[in-house]
Design an enzyme around this catalytic site. Structure first.
Site, PDB file in Angstrom:
ATOM      1  CD  GLU A  92      -2.986  -1.160   2.182  1.00  0.00           C
ATOM      2  OE1 GLU A  92      -4.162  -1.365   1.863  1.00  0.00           O
ATOM      3  OE2 GLU A  92      -2.630  -0.965   3.355  1.00  0.00           O
ATOM      4  CB  CYS A 105       2.742   7.271   3.437  1.00  0.00           C
ATOM      5  SG  CYS A 105       3.162   6.090   4.711  1.00  0.00           S
ATOM      6  CB  CYS A 112       7.238  -5.328   8.732  1.00  0.00           C
ATOM      7  SG  CYS A 112       8.617  -4.635   9.674  1.00  0.00           S
ATOM      8  CB  CYS A 116       5.950  -3.119  16.186  1.00  0.00           C
ATOM      9  SG  CYS A 116       7.637  -2.660  15.791  1.00  0.00           S
ATOM     10  CB  CYS A 119       2.748  -2.291  13.532  1.00  0.00           C
ATOM     11  SG  CYS A 119       2.929  -2.093  11.748  1.00  0.00           S
ATOM     12  CB  SER A 222       9.209   3.845  15.458  1.00  0.00           C
ATOM     13  OG  SER A 222       8.816   4.352  14.211  1.00  0.00           O
ATOM     14  CB  CYS A 350       0.084   5.632  11.442  1.00  0.00           C
ATOM     15  SG  CYS A 350       0.644   7.210  10.995  1.00  0.00           S
TER      16      CYS A 350
HETATM   17  N1  SAH Z   1       9.023   0.347  10.016  1.00  0.00           N
HETATM   18  C1  SAH Z   1       9.166   1.735  10.131  1.00  0.00           C
HETATM   19  C2  SAH Z   1       8.281   2.517   9.197  1.00  0.00           C
HETATM   20  C3  SAH Z   1       6.890   2.040   8.998  1.00  0.00           C
HETATM   21  S1  SAH Z   1       5.785   2.219  10.351  1.00  0.00           S
HETATM   22  C4  SAH Z   1       8.961   2.179  11.571  1.00  0.00           C
HETATM   23  O1  SAH Z   1       8.524   1.369  12.381  1.00  0.00           O
HETATM   24  O2  SAH Z   1       9.286   3.332  11.863  1.00  0.00           O
HETATM   25  C5  SAH Z   1       5.459   3.971  10.347  1.00  0.00           C
HETATM   26  C6  SAH Z   1       4.984   4.522  11.680  1.00  0.00           C
HETATM   27  O3  SAH Z   1       3.666   4.076  11.987  1.00  0.00           O
HETATM   28  C7  SAH Z   1       5.868   4.096  12.821  1.00  0.00           C
HETATM   29  O4  SAH Z   1       6.176   5.161  13.654  1.00  0.00           O
HETATM   30  C8  SAH Z   1       4.983   3.120  13.531  1.00  0.00           C
HETATM   31  O5  SAH Z   1       5.352   3.000  14.862  1.00  0.00           O
HETATM   32  C9  SAH Z   1       3.620   3.719  13.345  1.00  0.00           C
HETATM   33  N2  SAH Z   1       2.552   2.760  13.594  1.00  0.00           N
HETATM   34  C10 SAH Z   1       2.582   1.426  13.385  1.00  0.00           C
HETATM   35  N3  SAH Z   1       1.402   0.878  13.744  1.00  0.00           N
HETATM   36  C11 SAH Z   1       0.618   1.885  14.190  1.00  0.00           C
HETATM   37  C12 SAH Z   1      -0.719   1.945  14.655  1.00  0.00           C
HETATM   38  N4  SAH Z   1      -1.489   0.856  14.720  1.00  0.00           N
HETATM   39  N5  SAH Z   1      -1.207   3.148  15.009  1.00  0.00           N
HETATM   40  C13 SAH Z   1      -0.458   4.250  14.911  1.00  0.00           C
HETATM   41  N6  SAH Z   1       0.798   4.257  14.456  1.00  0.00           N
HETATM   42  C14 SAH Z   1       1.345   3.085  14.100  1.00  0.00           C
HETATM   43 FE1  SF4 Z   2       7.592  -3.115  11.007  1.00  0.00          FE
HETATM   44 FE2  SF4 Z   2       7.289  -2.247  13.503  1.00  0.00          FE
HETATM   45 FE3  SF4 Z   2       7.475  -0.477  11.517  1.00  0.00          FE
HETATM   46 FE4  SF4 Z   2       5.295  -2.027  11.760  1.00  0.00          FE
HETATM   47  S1  SF4 Z   2       5.979  -0.442  13.189  1.00  0.00           S
HETATM   48  S2  SF4 Z   2       6.385  -1.590   9.887  1.00  0.00           S
HETATM   49  S3  SF4 Z   2       6.199  -3.944  12.527  1.00  0.00           S
HETATM   50  S4  SF4 Z   2       9.047  -1.912  12.202  1.00  0.00           S
END
Ligand code: SAH
Ligand code: SF4
Length: 382
Positions: A92, A105, A112, A116, A119, A222, A350
């Site tokens: 996406e 974005c 991934c 996390c 996420c 993050s 996000c």
């Molecule tokens: N992998 C990278 C970039 C992709 S995630 C990273 O983790 O930084 C992009 C952002 O979205 C990150 O800051 C992540 O923590 C946030 N994110 C992930 N899941 C989320 C959710 N369910 N609600 C709000 N933010 C979220």
């Molecule tokens: Fe991967 Fe964590 Fe970023 Fe989600 S928030 S894309 S699981 S690194």
């Protein structure tokens, strides 16, 4: 012979490729500009290239865009594309219009592997890295389609800000990421400013140093927790290096970064990481008083209300909790913004990007087995 997808190379790569065809650098520049600035896919229509070159290119190269599965437009103008990347995987890409700019974005992986807890991409597991061409094709598609849709004039561009915040951990796909960033930055490509291309990472310390040396752009980290015990659970790769080493890497990054601050992202999870006490801990941490060996980091804080999805077992912090948390940071002199949720009516916010991923890592199984961390109200994933 497999034809080279010209979206897979940055300008240096294209110069080398054209050199192999007996062409000079300026021909590669012309070709690069046709592809990225004009959005042209057909060599036949690149009229200022010699016919003999165009005929040669058809045989040995192609410009391969991504196949669009769907496009959704949100009430607030946010656009989300779902692209097919083969073998049952889809990724996406989200366009977020703002008054003074347009942000894209971009995804870096199908799924991934970091996993996390909060996420939805992480919950899906990991299938594969995207190629440079697949990363660049997201920008190529969005830019050239939006120019037509928004009725932009020649020379006007739709996207002036790219954030690597879609699906995937960009620093776990480093080899493909760097040429893609270079194409975004190249004046003959998309001409984006280094300050307006942001790599967002869950915090891979060694790779942050490499990015600083190879292609410093704006960096978002993050963070999500002010101490290792909690961060170990929320962002599993924290167990490798820990927060202090991450803070040291941030300081080193700032030596060469195009901006004089790191953006820390902090996703607000109800009852998990959102108390005023944790906000004070976070202040101490980034100001260099919180943890042995963790230096002060010049930063801005981006507080993100959690976007829930069913399998997470987590809840968004109430609005008052988010404001109270942000207030503690602001009063300590840290520039803090609460991220507006955009496009949530089309699941484009996000952490809601899920695409379609053929998990090869069994991450879903692993996640179901470990409990949701919560210092204040322990509970388990259903
Ligand atoms: N992998 C990278 C970039 C992709 S995630 C990273 O983790 O930084 C992009 C952002 O979205 C990150 O800051 C992540 O923590 C946030 N994110 C992930 N899941 C989320 C959710 N369910 N609600 C709000 N933010 C979220
Ligand atoms: Fe991967 Fe964590 Fe970023 Fe989600 S928030 S894309 S699981 S690194």
């Amino acid at each position: 012979m497999e034809r080279l997808n010209l979206l897979d190379v940055d300008l240096d790569g294209l110069v080398a490729f054209c050199g192999g065809l007996g062409e000079k650098r300026f021909r590669a520049v012309q070709l690069f500009r046709w592809i990225h600035q004009k959005g042209e896919l057909e060599f036949d229509r690149m009229t200022d290239l010699a016919r003999s070159l165009r005929e040669k290119l058809v045989e040995v190269a192609e410009v391969r865009p991504l196949t669009v599965i769907s496009e959704h437009v949100s009430a607030d103008g946010t656009v989300k594309w779902l692209f097919d990347v083969g073998q049952g995987n889809a990724i996406e890409t989200v366009f977020i219009p703002e008054d003074d700019r347009g942000t894209l974005c971009v995804s870096s992986q199908a799924g991934c592997a970091v996993g996390c807890r909060f996420c939805s991409t992480g919950h899906q597991g990991f299938s594969r890295n995207l190629s440079t061409g697949e990363i660049v094709a997201q920008l190529w598609h969005a830019e050239h389609h939006l120019r037509v849709r928004l009725g932009l004039k020649d020379g006007e561009r739709a996207i002036d800000n790219v954030v690597m915040m879609g699906m995937g951990e960009p620093l776990q796909n480093y080899a493909a990421l760097v040429p893609a960033l270079r194409t975004m930055l190249d004046d003959h490509g998309y001409g984006l400013s280094r300050r307006r291309v942001t790599v967002s990472t869950s915090g891979m310390v060694g790779m942050i140093d490499k990015l600083r040396d190879d292609c410093p752009v704006a960096l978002a980290v993050s963070l999500h927790a002010p101490d290792d015990a909690l961060r170990d659970q929320l962002v599993p790769l924290n167990r490798k290096d820990g927060i202090a080493a991450l803070m040291q890497a941030c300081v080193r990054y700032l030596e060469r970064a195009p901006r004089d601050f790191i953006t820390f992202e902090y996703c607000m999870l109800d009852g998990v990481n959102d108390s005023p006490e944790q906000a004070r801990q976070l202040v101490d941490l980034v100001q260099g008083r919180g943890m042995a060996d963790a230096p002060r980091v010049s930063c801005k804080l981006n507080v993100i209300p959690f976007n829930p999805f069913p399998a997470s077992g987590l809840k968004r912090s109430p609005r008052e909790q988010v404001t109270a948390f942000a207030k503690v940071l602001q009063e300590a002199g840290i520039v803090t913004t609460i991220r507006k949720t955009r496009g949530d009516d089309i699941d484009a916010a996000c952490g809601q990007l899920a695409g379609e991923v053929q998990d090869r890592t069994q991450v879903q199984v692993r996640m179901m087995r470990s409990p949701v961390p919560s210092p204040r109200s322990p509970r388990a994933v259903p």
